[in-house]
Design a protein around this motif. Structure first.
Motif, PDB file in Angstrom:
ATOM      1  N   UNK A  38       0.828  -1.211   0.000  1.00  0.00           N
ATOM      2  CA  UNK A  38       0.000   0.000   0.000  1.00  0.00           C
ATOM      3  C   UNK A  38       0.859   1.257   0.000  1.00  0.00           C
ATOM      4  N   UNK A  39       1.893   1.244   0.839  1.00  0.00           N
ATOM      5  CA  UNK A  39       2.747   2.427   0.913  1.00  0.00           C
ATOM      6  C   UNK A  39       3.617   2.583  -0.330  1.00  0.00           C
ATOM      7  N   UNK A  40       3.884   1.480  -1.014  1.00  0.00           N
ATOM      8  CA  UNK A  40       4.588   1.588  -2.296  1.00  0.00           C
ATOM      9  C   UNK A  40       3.761   2.398  -3.279  1.00  0.00           C
ATOM     10  N   UNK A  41       2.449   2.151  -3.307  1.00  0.00           N
ATOM     11  CA  UNK A  41       1.554   2.899  -4.192  1.00  0.00           C
ATOM     12  C   UNK A  41       1.536   4.376  -3.802  1.00  0.00           C
ATOM     13  N   UNK A  42       1.463   4.642  -2.505  1.00  0.00           N
ATOM     14  CA  UNK A  42       1.457   6.033  -2.039  1.00  0.00           C
ATOM     15  C   UNK A  42       2.752   6.747  -2.408  1.00  0.00           C
ATOM     16  N   UNK A  46       3.766  10.082  -4.953  1.00  0.00           N
ATOM     17  CA  UNK A  46       4.506  11.284  -4.568  1.00  0.00           C
ATOM     18  C   UNK A  46       5.638  11.603  -5.541  1.00  0.00           C
ATOM     19  N   UNK A  47       6.314  10.583  -6.026  1.00  0.00           N
ATOM     20  CA  UNK A  47       7.451  10.843  -6.914  1.00  0.00           C
ATOM     21  C   UNK A  47       7.044  10.913  -8.381  1.00  0.00           C
ATOM     22  N   UNK A  48       5.856  10.385  -8.707  1.00  0.00           N
ATOM     23  CA  UNK A  48       5.324  10.482 -10.073  1.00  0.00           C
ATOM     24  C   UNK A  48       3.861  10.927  -9.999  1.00  0.00           C
ATOM     25  N   UNK A  49       3.641  12.168  -9.559  1.00  0.00           N
ATOM     26  CA  UNK A  49       2.261  12.613  -9.349  1.00  0.00           C
ATOM     27  C   UNK A  49       1.482  12.741 -10.643  1.00  0.00           C
ATOM     28  N   UNK A  50       0.192  12.483 -10.541  1.00  0.00           N
ATOM     29  CA  UNK A  50      -0.690  12.677 -11.684  1.00  0.00           C
ATOM     30  C   UNK A  50      -1.205  14.096 -11.689  1.00  0.00           C
ATOM     31  N   UNK A  51      -2.471  14.253 -11.996  1.00  0.00           N
ATOM     32  CA  UNK A  51      -3.069  15.583 -12.013  1.00  0.00           C
ATOM     33  C   UNK A  51      -4.492  15.470 -11.494  1.00  0.00           C
ATOM     34  N   UNK A  52      -4.630  14.830 -10.339  1.00  0.00           N
ATOM     35  CA  UNK A  52      -5.960  14.488  -9.854  1.00  0.00           C
ATOM     36  C   UNK A  52      -6.497  15.442  -8.795  1.00  0.00           C
ATOM     37  N   UNK A  53      -5.674  15.828  -7.836  1.00  0.00           N
ATOM     38  CA  UNK A  53      -6.188  16.654  -6.753  1.00  0.00           C
ATOM     39  C   UNK A  53      -5.064  17.467  -6.127  1.00  0.00           C
ATOM     40  N   UNK A  54      -5.365  18.057  -4.966  1.00  0.00           N
ATOM     41  CA  UNK A  54      -4.429  18.968  -4.300  1.00  0.00           C
ATOM     42  C   UNK A  54      -3.139  18.258  -3.893  1.00  0.00           C
ATOM     43  N   UNK A  55      -3.225  16.982  -3.551  1.00  0.00           N
ATOM     44  CA  UNK A  55      -2.034  16.234  -3.182  1.00  0.00           C
ATOM     45  C   UNK A  55      -1.078  16.129  -4.364  1.00  0.00           C
TER      46      UNK A  55
END
Length: 321
Positions: A38-42, A46-55
């Motif tokens: 799960x944390x691998x996905x998180x 963080x290192x390859x962010x999409x364009x979905x939300x504020x995070x």
């Protein structure tokens, strides 16, 4: 996932520290691997962010700020179930963390203590989570607590001073000033603005007052309200040319074609060829000259948008991009 006391570990001793922790924690293999996946996905987000939300927006900006010491906090927040941390509260935390980081960057404050600061903040957040108290209030309080140069959250007056005077553009890291300008551009959009997908990699930072400006094209301003007592006209211009008020974004071909040319030709090309909201103001009241006082005035106009994107403390705002 259970933690190893949230200690500040050296990368060279990471494996041994993990072995020591795992031998004591009595954490069975199956749930551990599930948590790890799960944390691998998180972390990947963080290192390859999409364009979905504020995070995702924050993760993109962190790359430019070159600050990864806040990742453990973000990973902890991302791992919480929805009922423990609602999206609006998470976004408020992110907004405040980003404001703290951006304001400190613009004010030229040190990053040396960030690992210790964020480690201490993580422990406060975890304690608040266990006590089932507001995580967003906890973060807001902790960020605003310190008055030390290593950890304070600059107030609006200090932020404005940095915004007007700090050389945010450097050749070694132009992406940092580009991050600020992209944030300005998104904030300047309205419900009447077309949504244009920007290829951010195709944009480059342009100096409206060129770094190698010819005096016949760019005469010194008679009024120099930001000039320091120890500065000459030349040194003052050199410093101010790298501040936010003098910077914009253009495509590389447009940038290259007008970079050091006369301002009349430069501004005409920007008006004709740039669709960025950041440059739209030049269509309404097109300046005929550009000097140090124009840089200051534009910085002050942009600062109003900066306050919306990076508010301080509880003045959280829905303007997020």
């Amino acid at each position: 996932m259970k933690t190893a006391g949230e200690d500040d570990l050296q990368i060279g001793s990471l494996y041994q520290s993990f072995k020591d922790w795992y031998s004591k924690c009595k954490y069975s293999v199956e749930p551990f691997l599930k948590d790890l996946a799960n944390y691998r996905v998180h972390f990947s987000r963080l290192i390859n962010p999409g364009n979905n939300d504020r995070l995702d927006i924050f993760a993109c900006r962190l790359k430019s700020l070159d600050t990864s010491t806040v990742y453990p906090i973000l990973l902890f927040l991302m791992g919480l179930p929805e009922e423990s941390l609602y999206r609006e509260d998470r976004d408020k935390i992110i907004c405040n963390l980003e404001s703290w980081l951006v304001r400190r960057f613009v004010c030229g404050l040190t990053t040396k203590n960030y690992n210790n600061f964020f480690l201490a903040l993580l422990k406060k957040i975890q304690a608040a989570s266990k006590a089932k108290t507001s995580l967003s209030d906890c973060v807001c309080e902790e960020l605003g607590r310190s008055t030390e140069s290593t950890s304070r959250w600059p107030a609006d007056d200090e932020f404005l001073k940095g915004w007007l005077n700090t050389e945010v553009y450097t050749k070694s890291r132009p992406d940092r000033s580009a991050m600020l300008l992209l944030a300005m551009n998104y904030c300047l959009r309205s419900t009447r603005t077309e949504k244009i997908d920007l290829e951010e990699s195709s944009l480059s930072v342009e100096h409206l007052l060129p770094q190698k400006a010819e005096l016949e094209d760019y005469p010194f301003s008679e009024k120099q309200s930001l000039k320091r007592t120890d500065e000459t006209n030349e040194s003052f211009r050199k410093r101010l040319s790298n501040t936010v008020g003098n910077l914009t974004l253009l495509t590389q071909p447009l940038n290259s074609s007008i970079s050091n040319g006369p301002f009349k030709d430069k501004i005409e090309a920007i008006i004709n060829d740039s669709d960025l909201r950041l440059n739209a103001e030049f269509r309404k009241d097109t300046p005929s000259l550009w000097n140090e006082e124009d840089v200051k005035n534009r910085a002050e106009r942009l600062f109003n948008e900066a306050l919306k994107i990076w508010p301080r403390l509880s003045s959280f705002n829905k303007v997020e991009a």
